[in-house]
Design a protein around this motif. Structure first.
Motif, PDB file in Angstrom:
ATOM      1  N   LYS A 555       1.775  -6.061 -17.202  1.00 24.81           N
ATOM      2  CA  LYS A 555       2.187  -7.059 -16.212  1.00 24.81           C
ATOM      3  C   LYS A 555       2.593  -6.369 -14.901  1.00 24.81           C
ATOM      4  N   LEU A 556       3.246  -5.218 -15.009  1.00 23.50           N
ATOM      5  CA  LEU A 556       3.591  -4.456 -13.814  1.00 23.50           C
ATOM      6  C   LEU A 556       2.327  -3.959 -13.117  1.00 23.50           C
ATOM      7  N   PHE A 557       1.380  -3.498 -13.907  1.00 24.69           N
ATOM      8  CA  PHE A 557       0.088  -3.065 -13.345  1.00 24.69           C
ATOM      9  C   PHE A 557      -0.587  -4.224 -12.608  1.00 24.69           C
ATOM     10  N   ASP A 558      -0.508  -5.420 -13.180  1.00 27.08           N
ATOM     11  CA  ASP A 558      -1.125  -6.592 -12.564  1.00 27.08           C
ATOM     12  C   ASP A 558      -0.515  -6.890 -11.193  1.00 27.08           C
ATOM     13  N   ILE A 559       0.814  -6.771 -11.096  1.00 28.76           N
ATOM     14  CA  ILE A 559       1.475  -7.002  -9.803  1.00 28.76           C
ATOM     15  C   ILE A 559       1.025  -5.958  -8.783  1.00 28.76           C
ATOM     16  N   LEU A 560       0.972  -4.693  -9.192  1.00 25.66           N
ATOM     17  CA  LEU A 560       0.563  -3.619  -8.279  1.00 25.66           C
ATOM     18  C   LEU A 560      -0.898  -3.781  -7.855  1.00 25.66           C
ATOM     19  N   SER A 561      -1.731  -4.267  -8.760  1.00 23.03           N
ATOM     20  CA  SER A 561      -3.147  -4.470  -8.432  1.00 23.03           C
ATOM     21  C   SER A 561      -3.326  -5.582  -7.410  1.00 23.03           C
ATOM     22  N   LYS A 562      -2.541  -6.670  -7.586  1.00 24.09           N
ATOM     23  CA  LYS A 562      -2.671  -7.820  -6.691  1.00 24.09           C
ATOM     24  C   LYS A 562      -1.949  -7.615  -5.352  1.00 24.09           C
ATOM     25  N   ASN A 563      -1.078  -6.624  -5.298  1.00 19.88           N
ATOM     26  CA  ASN A 563      -0.329  -6.337  -4.072  1.00 19.88           C
ATOM     27  C   ASN A 563      -0.501  -4.855  -3.723  1.00 19.88           C
ATOM     28  N   PRO A 564      -1.646  -4.470  -3.149  1.00 20.50           N
ATOM     29  CA  PRO A 564      -1.993  -3.043  -2.957  1.00 20.50           C
ATOM     30  C   PRO A 564      -1.094  -2.280  -1.987  1.00 20.50           C
ATOM     31  N   LYS A 565      -0.249  -2.968  -1.223  1.00 19.15           N
ATOM     32  CA  LYS A 565       0.649  -2.284  -0.289  1.00 19.15           C
ATOM     33  C   LYS A 565       1.979  -1.897  -0.933  1.00 19.15           C
ATOM     34  N   ILE A 566       2.224  -2.389  -2.131  1.00 19.63           N
ATOM     35  CA  ILE A 566       3.506  -2.105  -2.786  1.00 19.63           C
ATOM     36  C   ILE A 566       3.558  -0.650  -3.240  1.00 19.63           C
ATOM     37  N   LYS A 567       4.711  -0.019  -2.959  1.00 21.17           N
ATOM     38  CA  LYS A 567       5.045   1.271  -3.541  1.00 21.17           C
ATOM     39  C   LYS A 567       6.343   1.105  -4.310  1.00 21.17           C
ATOM     40  N   ILE A 568       6.443   1.797  -5.458  1.00 24.27           N
ATOM     41  CA  ILE A 568       7.602   1.580  -6.321  1.00 24.27           C
ATOM     42  C   ILE A 568       8.253   2.902  -6.735  1.00 24.27           C
ATOM     43  N   GLU A 569       9.498   2.755  -7.184  1.00 22.38           N
ATOM     44  CA  GLU A 569      10.215   3.859  -7.824  1.00 22.38           C
ATOM     45  C   GLU A 569      10.450   3.467  -9.277  1.00 22.38           C
ATOM     46  N   VAL A 570      10.117   4.367 -10.188  1.00 17.68           N
ATOM     47  CA  VAL A 570      10.413   4.182 -11.609  1.00 17.68           C
ATOM     48  C   VAL A 570      11.633   5.022 -11.941  1.00 17.68           C
ATOM     49  N   ALA A 571      12.694   4.371 -12.426  1.00 17.82           N
ATOM     50  CA  ALA A 571      13.943   5.088 -12.716  1.00 17.82           C
ATOM     51  C   ALA A 571      14.276   4.970 -14.191  1.00 17.82           C
ATOM     52  N   GLY A 572      14.565   6.112 -14.823  1.00 19.27           N
ATOM     53  CA  GLY A 572      14.960   6.112 -16.219  1.00 19.27           C
ATOM     54  C   GLY A 572      16.472   6.288 -16.355  1.00 19.27           C
ATOM     55  N   HIS A 573      17.061   5.597 -17.352  1.00 20.74           N
ATOM     56  CA  HIS A 573      18.507   5.649 -17.581  1.00 20.74           C
ATOM     57  C   HIS A 573      18.775   5.775 -19.079  1.00 20.74           C
ATOM     58  N   THR A 574      19.886   6.443 -19.416  1.00 20.40           N
ATOM     59  CA  THR A 574      20.308   6.557 -20.814  1.00 20.40           C
ATOM     60  C   THR A 574      21.748   6.082 -20.941  1.00 20.40           C
ATOM     61  N   ASP A 575      22.237   6.030 -22.188  1.00 20.89           N
ATOM     62  CA  ASP A 575      23.664   5.787 -22.385  1.00 20.89           C
ATOM     63  C   ASP A 575      24.387   7.132 -22.378  1.00 20.89           C
ATOM     64  N   SER A 576      25.665   7.143 -22.777  1.00 19.91           N
ATOM     65  CA  SER A 576      26.472   8.365 -22.657  1.00 19.91           C
ATOM     66  C   SER A 576      26.476   9.200 -23.928  1.00 19.91           C
ATOM     67  N   ASP A 577      25.769   8.745 -24.961  1.00 14.24           N
ATOM     68  CA  ASP A 577      25.744   9.535 -26.201  1.00 14.24           C
ATOM     69  C   ASP A 577      24.980  10.837 -25.963  1.00 14.24           C
ATOM     70  N   GLY A 578      25.447  11.904 -26.593  1.00 14.78           N
ATOM     71  CA  GLY A 578      24.738  13.177 -26.514  1.00 14.78           C
ATOM     72  C   GLY A 578      25.081  13.984 -25.274  1.00 14.78           C
ATOM     73  N   ASP A 579      24.307  15.068 -25.079  1.00 16.75           N
ATOM     74  CA  ASP A 579      24.528  16.009 -23.979  1.00 16.75           C
ATOM     75  C   ASP A 579      24.079  15.407 -22.644  1.00 16.75           C
TER      76      ASP A 579
END
Length: 641
Positions: A555-579
């Motif tokens: 669905k995200l690919f579909d939006i980017l295909s239909k709107n060729p001028k869009i540029k995006i940032e993909v951000a990853g997040h975690t919880d506080s468990d672990g190092d």
């Protein structure tokens, strides 16, 4: 609407009046002569009026009493016939069919023992050549025996009249409700009927469709007559409603009687459209209902090739929205008698219908069975079960529609204490189970707060199978989605010009009904807008994308295909468990994986940047498992448009 078998009366009926009319006053005799003309012309309602006119002058005359009784029998008012049959029989009326009529009348008045006496006496007089009467008599004896059995163990429940805001002094019937019980649409035959025409068959006004909405105090608001887009000068009846209340099934008295559908856009219903030749035939398509996901149409037809008079069929809608060839529900449901008013509960497996057979205690009774939609043809998994007395009675119980929690049913009935003819009633039972979630709320624009029309797509995450598509109302923003237990669902909300909104609802097991109220807003595709991809999943402690993530990323690919001028940032997040450093590295790798997926689909690499924030940007405190799940997320931010 109903087309019923008329039991023939012996041709010597016309002699009855003349035999017993020797000492009848002139005024009464005039009524009797008029009644005979109407009766011989099969106009039984006018004949009844005439005979009742004569009755005022000679209430003890057996011929007049019997004439009135026969008119009631010919118009299927067996209960009313009894008052006149008893004195006629005591006075010595001789008719080979008299005990048969007495049996029908006693049965209609729930006097089962007397009904059995009369029917058994009549049965003993039949010859081997009287095949039709033999079959009819045996059927009613079976009804009586079923009634005796069911009445021994009455079902605990309460029945309440829906009141004067819905019901009238005229016939009100065929209730259809939205799955959240906020709207009821029904059929009525009132003097303000569009066109004002009266049926010669039963003396009632033509059918029109009415609607009422539930108020904040849980009462029903004053009913309104739906406009002439739906209601015409002919018969128009609502016989079904989609679960979210956005599509109505309309019966129109065209040809043999056909089914149409109408869609709600804001506050306005569209002009009804025929289901087409795949569903409608030269026969009688009387009523229908959608499955909760809208992909199945269950309907009734008396077309050739069935098991009895009217059978229940189903058709499946394909990906293009076209209904396939109808399939008979089979001998587990359909019989040599009539079946009617199919209704699949919101759980997607409990199937309700009316039948004159199985273990009916008289006429149409309501039955339930379990079906499996995953099998083709649909598999009937359990034998139809009578819902019991007094839900079912010796009369006709049809058009029962059930609440999502399975505790309440709406139905029509002509009962003592009603406001007029048939009224709409609410049945409530104290114990019932329904393993499903009802997701409901409104959808609006995040900035303007205006309600918008959006599509809601429900997918089985594990299989990728489309479960159903729903639409919110453009005027109210209201949406309703039913989610039976046993699946992990992906919910995606989309509207033109907006970024999509997604949810993940996992319902592996559920013992009882549950409601989730969720107010959703959608953001326009503007610079700085951020959305969370709630249905993107990775293997534990890895950046490997799981297959069930593909639906959302597509669905995200579909939006980017239909709107060729869009540029995006993909951000990853975690919880506080672990190092902390390990979390930062993991979030960065997961964001990179999402970028690689989109590039693999054909999106240019220079339109996507990625970043990992680890545990550094929580949206809620990491103090509960639920909050930690919210913090483990993948976000998309619009950088350019």
């Amino acid at each position: 609407m109903y087309k019923c078998l008329i039991i023939s009366i012996l041709t010597w009926f016309s002699c009855i009046v003349s035999v017993y009319a020797q000492a009848i006053p002139k005024e009464a005799r005039n009524y009797l002569e008029e009644g005979k003309i109407y009766y011989d012309g099969a106009n039984y309602l006018k004949a009844l009026d005439s005979y009742l006119g004569a009755y005022k002058f000679v209430p003890n005359d057996p011929g007049v009493n019997y004439s009135i009784a026969l008119c009631y029998i010919q118009t299927y008012s067996y209960d009313k016939a009894l008052t006149y049959l008893i004195p006629a029989k005591k006075a010595g009326i001789k008719d080979p069919l008299l005990d048969y009529y007495m049996g029908l009348a006693y049965h209609a008045n729930s006097n089962i023992d007397e009904a059995l006496k009369s029917l058994t006496a009549f049965q003993s007089t039949l010859r081997s050549s009287d095949k039709e009467l033999t079959a009819q008599t045996a059927k009613y004896i079976t009804y009586c025996n079923n009634a005796k059995t069911l009445m021994l163990t009455p079902v605990k429940m309460t029945i309440t009249n829906l009141g004067a805001s819905v019901n009238s002094a005229y016939p009100d019937y065929n209730p259809a409700i939205s799955v959240d019980e906020s709207t009821i649409i029904y059929t009525s035959r009132r003097p303000n009927s569009t066109g004002g025409l009266i049926s010669e068959m039963d003396g009632h006004y033509f059918e029109d469709i009415y609607m009422s909405n539930k108020q904040t105090n849980n009462s029903w608001g004053t009913s309104i007559q739906i406009d002439q887009t739906i209601n015409t000068t002919s018969h128009d009846a609502c016989v079904g409603l989609s679960s979210e209340g956005q599509t109505m099934i309309v019966y129109k008295d065209d040809g043999g009687g056909d089914l149409y559908y109408s869609n709600l856009s804001g506050q306005n219903w569209s002009k009804p459209i025929s289901f087409g030749k795949a569903i409608n035939t030269d026969g009688w398509e009387a009523c229908g209902n959608f499955s909760p996901d809208g992909n199945y149409l269950f309907f009734v037809s008396n077309k050739k090739g069935g098991f009895g008079g009217t059978d229940i069929y189903y058709a499946v809608k394909n990906a293009a929205g076209v209904w396939g060839a109808p399939v008979n529900m089979g001998p587990e449901i359909n019989t040599k008698e009539d079946e009617f008013s199919p209704y699949l509960h919101a759980d997607g497996k409990t199937f309700y219908f009316s039948s004159q057979a199985h273990t009916s205690m008289g006429g149409f009774d309501i039955f339930q069975s379990t079906i499996d939609l995953s099998m083709q043809p649909i598999a009937v998994k359990s034998k139809p079960e009578n819902l019991g007395y007094p839900i079912n009675t010796v009369g006709d119980e049809i058009y029962f529609v059930w609440s999502a929690d399975n505790k309440r049913a709406y139905f029509s009935s002509a009962r003592e204490g009603g406001l007029g003819d048939k009224d709409l009633y609410l049945l409530e039972r104290p114990v019932a189970k329904a393993a499903l979630v009802l997701l409901k709320g409104t959808i609006s624009d995040c900035k303007t707060k205006e309600f918008i029309q959006a599509s809601i797509t429900v997918t089985d995450i594990e299989s990728g199978k489309l479960i159903g598509k729903y639409v919110s109302n453009s005027s109210t923003g209201k949406y309703i989605v039913t989610l039976p237990a046993g699946k992990n669902y992906s919910i995606t909300v989309e509207a033109k010009g907006y970024l999509f909104h997604s949810k993940n609802i996992n319902i592996p097991k559920l013992e009882e009904f549950k409601e989730i109220d969720d107010v959703i807003c959608l953001d326009k595709i503007d610079i700085g807008t951020t959305i969370v991809l709630n249905n993107v999943f990775f293997d534990v402690n890895k950046s490997t994308l799981r297959k069930e993530s593909e639906t959302e990323l597509d669905k995200l690919f579909d939006i980017l295909s239909k709107n060729p001028k869009i540029k995006i940032e993909v951000a990853g997040h975690t919880d506080s468990d672990g190092d902390t450093q390990a979390n930062l590295t993991l979030s960065d790798a997961r964001a990179h994986t999402v970028k690689d997926y989109l590039i693999g689909k054909g999106i240019s690499a220079d339109r996507i940047i990625y970043v990992g924030h680890g545990e550094g940007k929580p949206v809620v405190p990491n103090d509960t498992p639920e909050n930690k799940q919210l913090n483990r997320r993948t976000e998309i931010k619009i950088l350019e448009n």
